[in-house]
Enzyme design. Structure first.
Site, PDB file in Angstrom:
ATOM      1  N   GLY B 231     -29.029 -11.908  52.958  1.00  0.00           N
ATOM      2  CA  GLY B 231     -29.510 -11.002  54.356  1.00  0.00           C
ATOM      3  C   GLY B 231     -28.420 -10.685  55.217  1.00  0.00           C
ATOM      4  CB  SER B 232     -28.359 -10.258  58.768  1.00  0.00           C
ATOM      5  OG  SER B 232     -29.507  -9.267  58.764  1.00  0.00           O
TER       6      SER B 232
END
Lengths: 443, 502
Positions: B231-232
């Site tokens: 993810g981020s």
């Protein structure tokens, strides 16, 4: 060269001191082995090492003293070899006792060894000339046959009816029978060897002796092997068969007997293997000892035996450091050699084989040196028994030949075996004394 | 001729007993030779094969005939050995088994050895030739050496903080000392007790079967052996690549990122979680602080596939043999993608997958001024008497970016913690840099999102390299607010506090 009557032409060396030194060395080796087992298992020398050494030492010295007294010209090697083999056996059995819960086979074995030495002494003292045995050849054969038949009336042990059990005692009559059989063969062949070799009809280019000559010996032999096959004691029947062929060849010098013998053996082996599932599975195990592992049935006895040998490698793990418990119930009898291979290594094993080879060679030497055909054949027969038995046992556990289940002479647990082998050594000592004794004119 | 007794006295010229006896004797001698040959064949030439036959218990018996060497955390042993009284003399014991299971692995008589127990097995069991004083003689005499000890790099306080933080959730923590690559914590939950099946009894077998059947997979080492979409948190890699390759020169200057950013070749715009991001030309700093997908996705495409792959590989992606010495699962960043896939990958989605270990390497590489160190779980190996067998030295893995660029990325990460999504990781008296991640997964993103946090921390005012970098992933939580900042950041904070507070 002129001979002076009444004086020795040369001094004959009796070699008794050599024998004494070798006997003491054999006892020492056994005691050191006993101590090694204790050190490797408990970290300390066993408390009874001194008593054990003393017991073996007294037995050995007694035997030696009797030889000195009654057979002073005897070959100095058979007795020390017997002491050493018996000592090694006691050490390894003691070692295996330590791996077995409630195992106490070593003291029993020492008791049987004592009886064996007692019989050794008796034979050396009482039997002044081996030729007297000739008189009892037929009776002996009959007794042997009765001894062999007896186990049929006793319950089978591990699938074979080869034991006679009376209370806590049990013995294998087949072991005693082999000496009586050798005496019978020697006596019969000594008398009939010319007839067997020279007379008879020619059939298909091969000269068959007359039935009158060949009949009795063939009959006796067939009776023995028949009984043994019924008892599924394949080791002993193989041994008796081999003994018969070897002695027949030595007596008649006709190599055709060997060919016929081998042919008959092959027919019998295939027949028995085909009829008996017991034998069939042993042949399969011989051909593919690790096969049961691949089939998921785990390692069989031969595989466990090979594992033990392999683990020993060149130098062995040291007495007491192996894993004989994995070999199973026959570790003290049939498979004792696997423990020796594991703990003393290839070095120890080859030393053991050479020890047997030396004993056998001295027996043959005695046979060749003797003058009377009976004695010659008997000495060679007895030596062949030891040689063949070692080969059948060791070859079996080493997967060289199918396993037949016999005891390693002197070493394996079992009273009958120890006692019988002491008698064999006694006979060899007696005969070698006669063979090496200076003739009357020389004394 | 008829009765002539020549050649040893046999009749009719036939050989006599002296000759036939000798021949029979020779035959017996040949039998002995055959036995010696066969014995040599079995004991020398086939010995190795027979020793290693699976049905042969000797190697196993030998292995357990003495206490096994130990695994140490700091100066304390976290393992032991106890006599069993059975065929196998000793079995493994674990003090705090579940706490260190992800580090030690297990050593079981029935089920073998894994992780450090497996990779260092030769040393622990005493068969390593380096333990022998006289190697050649010991080999001949088959002397068994006592097992050696393995000193791990684990920090007890950090490990305890990680396990306490993870608690009953499914997740993992990996913490690294950035300057050296030493692994300070390696935690995976739910955990298990490796001592429960160390022996070979029925009880051990039951415990093993129960663990194998457990749907939560307690024996899976999630810190090393499981990959998750990062993810981020992957945006740290993208930011580093953009700065290193000159796509962005000033983190505070406007970028050329459009809004909305439609994935190239599609009609799908890359959406953001917060309206702050929904403006064209946002700076890299703003994009990191608010975790703007549109900006970082666009920048990844600007960097280009080849250079993105290169930077990701510098942090440990796509390396199938990143042994510590336990082998982690391979973290993935695809090497063949179109631009829309590259944009998604640059924000840690699509096929991108990382182990917590590699994400900790990302944070550590940034903290260590761009130099990624090879992660190490073993500090030194010693003999039983304490003599060092091998001392592990810090080893460089890759230089992922220049020190100047690393400084810029460090500032981006501190901004995230001070002003952005990572506020939960703030530590009084310390400088903390971090990045949150909340990765959607499952069919139509139906699964509980993975909550990520990667971070590093150092005492305020310190000019030295941060002493700790950490990656936390929560894979399956029953919390309502599943975000990296809410769930993972507090755990990272307590692990970093444990190291800083030493």
């Amino acid at each position: 060269m002129t001979r002076t009557a009444g004086r020795p032409r040369r001094t004959v060396r009796t070699r008794r001191n050599t024998e004494l030194a070798l006997v003491l060395a054999a006892v020492l080796i056994a005691v050191l082995g006993y101590a090694e087992v204790g050190v490797n298992i408990d970290g300390t020398v066993p408390a009874d090492a001194a008593e054990y050494g003393a017991a073996l030492g007294v037995l050995a010295l007694l035997a030696h003293a009797v030889v000195r007294w009654r057979a002073r010209y005897a070959d100095p090697l058979p007795l020390p070899i017997g002491v050493l083999l018996n000592g090694i056996g006691l050490v390894v059995i003691y070692r295996l006792d330590r791996a077995t819960p409630g195992g106490g086979a070593a003291p029993t074995q020492l008791l049987w060894s004592t009886l064996g030495v007692a019989l050794f002494i008796a034979v050396v003292v009482l039997l002044r000339d081996h030729k007297r045995l000739r008189r009892y050849a037929y009776i002996g054969a009959l007794v042997a046959l009765v001894l062999l038949v007896l186990p049929i009336f006793f319950p089978p042990v591990y699938g074979s009816r080869i034991w006679i059990t009376v209370g806590p005692l049990s013995f294998q009559p087949g072991e005693f029978a082999k000496i009586l059989l050798a005496v019978f063969f020697a006596a019969y062949l000594a008398v009939h060897r010319d007839a067997l070799a020279l007379t008879g009809r020619r059939v298909l280019g091969f000269q068959l002796p007359r039935g009158r000559v060949l009949g009795p010996v063939l009959l006796i032999w067939a009776a023995f092997v028949g009984v043994l096959v019924l008892e599924t004691d394949l080791g002993t029947s193989l041994l008796f068969f081999g003994l018969f062929v070897v002695m027949l060849y030595v007596a008649t010098a006709r190599s055709g007997w060997i060919a016929i013998g081998l042919f008959l053996a092959a027919v019998a082996a295939v027949g028995v293997g085909w009829l008996s599932p017991h034998v069939h599975s042993r042949v399969n195990d011989w051909l593919d000892p690790l096969g049961s592992i691949a089939e998921g049935r785990g390692a069989n006895q031969i595989a466990q035996s090979l594992f033990a040998f392999a683990w020993g490698g060149e130098l062995g793990s040291g007495l007491g450091n192996g894993h004989s418990v994995l070999i199973g119930f026959a570790a003290k009898s049939d498979f004792i050699l696997a423990t020796i291979g594991e703990e003393l290594g290839l070095t120890g094993l080859i030393a053991l084989f050479l020890l047997y080879a030396l004993l056998v060679a001295r027996g043959f030497r005695t046979g060749i040196a003797l003058r009377d055909p009976f004695g010659r054949l008997l000495a060679i027969g007895l030596a062949s028994i030891v040689g063949l038995q070692v080969f059948v046992v060791a070859g079996g556990v080493l997967d060289l030949i199918p396993l037949t289940g016999m005891t390693l002479p002197f070493v394996a647990q079992g009273g009958s075996s120890v006692v019988t082998n002491w008698i064999i050594v006694a006979l060899l000592v007696r005969m070698s004394d006669i063979a090496r004794r200076p003739s009357a004119g020389e004394v | 001729m008829a009765l002539g007794r020549s050649r040893g006295g046999g009749p009719q010229g036939r050989p006599g007993i002296s000759v036939t006896g000798r021949r029979a004797g020779t035959f017996c001698l040949l039998l002995t030779v055959a036995l010696c040959v066969q014995a040599t064949r079995v004991q020398v030439f086939r010995a190795d094969e027979l020793d290693h036959n699976p049905a042969n218990q000797r190697l196993t018996i030998e292995r357990y005939s003495q206490p096994r060497g130990n695994l140490l955390v700091g100066a304390d042993s976290v393992t032991g050995s106890e006599p069993t009284g059975g065929r196998y003399d000793y079995k493994r014991t674990y003090t705090d088994g579940p706490l260190y299971a992800a580090v030690t692995g297990y050593s079981s008589q029935a089920y073998g050895n894994t992780q450090l127990e497996g990779t260092e097995d030769d040393l622990l069991s005493g068969t390593d030739s380096r333990l022998a004083s006289w190697a050649v003689w010991d080999a001949v005499a088959r002397k068994q050496n006592p097992g050696g000890d393995v000193y791990t790099t684990i920090d007890r306080a950090a490990q305890q903080a990680a396990m306490r933080g993870l608690g009953g959730q499914q997740g993992a923590v990996a913490a690294i000392e950035p300057a050296t690559g030493r692994i300070l914590a390696l935690a995976s939950t739910p955990s298990y007790d490796p001592g429960s099946f160390a022996g070979s009894s029925a009880v051990d077998q039951e415990a093993w079967n129960r663990l194998q059947a457990d749907a939560d997979q307690p024996m899976l080492n999630r810190a090393l052996r499981q990959t998750y979409p990062p993810g981020s948190t992957f945006k740290v890699v993208t930011a580093a690549a953009a700065l290193q390759h000159g796509v962005v020169t000033d983190p505070d200057a406007p970028t050329g990122a459009p809004y909305p950013y439609v994935l190239p070749g599609t009609t799908t715009p890359l959406v953001n979680d917060t309206p702050v991001c929904d403006e064209p030309g946002q700076s890299l700093d703003t994009a990191m602080v608010h975790s703007c997908n549109s900006v970082l996705g666009y920048l990844g495409v600007q960097v280009g596939l080849e250079r993105m792959v290169e930077t990701a590989a510098d942090f440990g992606f796509n390396d199938p043999r990143l042994d510590v010495p336990v082998r982690p699962a391979r973290s993935n960043f695809d090497t063949r993608m179109n631009e829309s896939q590259l944009a998604l990958s640059s924000i840690g989605q699509f096929d991108t997958a990382a182990t917590p270990l590699v994400m900790a390497m990302v944070a550590a590489g940034v903290a260590n001024n761009g130099a990624v160190m090879r992660p190490q779980l073993v500090d030194k190996l010693t003999k039983q008497d304490g003599t060092t067998v091998q001392l592990m030295r810090p080893a460089a893995y890759r230089q992922a970016m220049s020190p100047a660029v690393a400084g810029q990325v460090q500032r981006l990460m501190t901004d995230v913690v001070e002003n952005g999504t990572g506020r939960n990781a703030r530590i009084g008296g310390a400088v903390v840099g971090g990045k949150t991640g909340t990765a959607q997964h499952g069919v139509d993103n139906s699964g509980t999102p993975y909550a990520w946090f990667i971070a590093w921390a150092k005492p305020a005012g310190s000019g030295a390299v941060a002493p700790v970098a950490v990656a936390v992933v929560i894979a399956d939580s029953d919390a309502t607010d599943v975000t990296g900042g809410a769930l993972a950041a507090p755990i990272a904070r307590s692990v970093m506090q444990a190291v800083l507070g030493r």
